[in-house]
Design a protein around this motif. Structure first.
Motif, short mmCIF file in Angstrom:
data_model
loop_
_atom_site.label_atom_id
_atom_site.label_comp_id
_atom_site.label_asym_id
_atom_site.label_seq_id
_atom_site.Cartn_x
_atom_site.Cartn_y
_atom_site.Cartn_z
N PHE A 117 0.82 -1.21 0.00
CA PHE A 117 0.00 0.00 0.00
C PHE A 117 0.86 1.27 0.00
O PHE A 117 0.48 2.28 -0.59
N PHE A 118 2.02 1.21 0.65
CA PHE A 118 2.95 2.34 0.61
C PHE A 118 3.41 2.63 -0.82
O PHE A 118 3.45 3.77 -1.26
N LEU A 119 3.75 1.55 -1.54
CA LEU A 119 4.21 1.71 -2.93
C LEU A 119 3.11 2.30 -3.81
O LEU A 119 3.38 3.10 -4.70
N ALA A 120 1.85 1.92 -3.52
CA ALA A 120 0.71 2.51 -4.24
C ALA A 120 0.57 3.99 -3.89
O ALA A 120 0.32 4.83 -4.76
N GLY A 121 0.73 4.31 -2.60
CA GLY A 121 0.66 5.71 -2.15
C GLY A 121 1.75 6.56 -2.78
O GLY A 121 1.52 7.72 -3.16
N MET A 122 2.95 5.99 -2.93
CA MET A 122 4.06 6.71 -3.56
C MET A 122 3.80 6.95 -5.04
O MET A 122 4.18 7.99 -5.59
N ALA A 123 3.13 5.99 -5.70
CA ALA A 123 2.76 6.17 -7.11
C ALA A 123 1.74 7.29 -7.25
O ALA A 123 1.84 8.13 -8.17
N TYR A 124 0.77 7.34 -6.34
CA TYR A 124 -0.23 8.40 -6.35
C TYR A 124 0.42 9.77 -6.10
O TYR A 124 0.04 10.77 -6.73
N ARG A 126 3.51 10.62 -6.96
CA ARG A 126 4.20 11.00 -8.21
C ARG A 126 3.19 11.46 -9.26
O ARG A 126 3.44 12.41 -9.99
N PHE A 127 2.04 10.78 -9.33
CA PHE A 127 0.97 11.18 -10.27
C PHE A 127 0.51 12.61 -9.98
O PHE A 127 0.39 13.44 -10.89
N LEU A 219 -0.44 1.24 -11.75
CA LEU A 219 -0.54 1.24 -13.22
C LEU A 219 -1.30 2.45 -13.73
O LEU A 219 -0.87 3.10 -14.69
N ILE A 220 -2.43 2.76 -13.10
CA ILE A 220 -3.24 3.91 -13.52
C ILE A 220 -2.45 5.21 -13.33
O ILE A 220 -2.45 6.08 -14.21
N ALA A 226 2.69 8.82 -17.94
CA ALA A 226 3.21 8.60 -19.30
C ALA A 226 2.53 9.53 -20.30
O ALA A 226 3.19 10.11 -21.18
N ALA A 227 1.21 9.70 -20.16
CA ALA A 227 0.46 10.60 -21.05
C ALA A 227 0.92 12.04 -20.89
O ALA A 227 1.03 12.79 -21.87
#
Length: 316
Positions: A117-124, A126-127, A219-220, A226-227
């Motif tokens: 869940f931390f890795l998901a939070g870090m992705a969010y 960066r997004f 991924l999202i 990426a876009a």
């Protein structure tokens, strides 16, 4: 009488046997040295990352807040497994009490789930920073970051409570031999003498849900990133975004790759030794590599490290 004897064996068992890695004493010594070196690197790297991200004023951002928490998780994650494994290699005492086994499983599941869940939070994070930079500080406030960390621990606690509860509700018959070097859920299940079908379904559903949910967020997030990168005109701007995200992408690939291999498809690992090697990778190698990945591929962390070293040199 036979049934009563079986029931007695099942209810009175207080010790399990961790089979670990079979081999001569020379192999056990080599494994002890290998685990010790990796554990020291893990502690030095992650504790160093916690100190730098706490002490340096330039790193007081949401991204480094998550990185600090990830380092703390990795220290605990490795400490739950490695010392006991080293003790087994050095003394050849392969027994572990039922309570200690349950505690190890509980903490390992808690920390592993929380890290996902931390890795998901870090992705969010960066997004938000790349796709909505003007709203970044509002969206990723201290309150939001603390909430994301709390939610991560909540789901970690929920998963480990269910997994440990279901696993230790099984019946065990002497001798309880766990074909692993720590009390992992699949290995303990296989050591049971009762039907584990329901437990395997629970493991698949829970771990599958966690992996799918957290990995989908990642991924999202990166699809939007990426876009956004495609619309950045300068090569320098694209490179800056790539360098910011590359460390996280590597960490995510390592973590989720091994997690899927071990838990996403129960029963797929036909060789127990293959499972043990993968286990070493995600319990010891990944927590060791994370601070190296984030420091060696991150200009801000390297600059912060130089500043802290200069400060220490100045005071001396």
């Amino acid at each position: 009488m036979g049934n009563k004897g079986t029931m007695r064996n099942q209810t009175e068992i207080t010790e399990f046997i961790l089979l670990g890695f079979k081999g001569e004493s020379l192999l056990q010594i080599a494994l002890f040295i290998l685990f010790l070196v990796m554990y020291i690197i893990t502690l030095v790297g992650n504790i160093g990352m916690i100190i730098i991200t706490t002490a340096d004023a330039h790193l007081q951002t949401p991204m480094y807040f998550f990185l600090k928490n990830l380092s703390f998780i990795d220290v605990c994650y490795s400490s739950v497994i490695t010392p006991k494994a080293m003790l087994t290699f050095s003394t050849q005492n392969k027994t572990i009490s039922r309570n200690k086994c349950a505690t190890q499983m509980f903490l390992f599941s808690l920390l592993g789930t929380t890290e996902a869940f931390f890795l998901a939070g870090m992705a969010y994070d960066r997004f938000t920073a790349i796709c909505n930079p003007l709203l970044y500080h509002t969206t990723m406030s201290k309150k939001t970051c603390a909430l994301l960390v709390a939610v991560s621990y909540f789901f970690g606690f929920l998963n480990c409570s269910i997994q440990t509860g279901f696993t230790f509700s099984l019946s065990f018959c002497e001798p309880v031999e766990i074909n692993q070097f720590f009390c992992d859920v699949p290995a303990v299940m296989k050591a049971s003498c009762s039907d584990t079908f329901v437990n395997e379904i629970v493991l698949l559903v829970l771990c599958g849900s966690i992996v799918i949910t957290t990995f989908s967020v990642i991924l999202i997030s990166y699809a939007y990133i990426a876009a956004t990168v495609l619309h950045i005109p300068s090569v320098q701007g694209k490179h800056k975004v790539f360098s910011t995200c590359s460390s996280h992408v590597i960490a995510v690939s390592l973590f989720f790759g091994t997690a899927f291999f071990m838990y996403g498809q129960p029963g797929s690992i036909t060789s127990p030794n293959q499972g043990k090697v993968v286990s070493v990778f995600y319990t010891i190698v990944i927590p060791m590599l994370n601070p190296l990945i984030y420091s060696l591929r991150n200009k801000e962390v390297k600059e912060a490290l130089v500043r802290q070293l200069r400060r220490i040199t100045f005071f001396h």
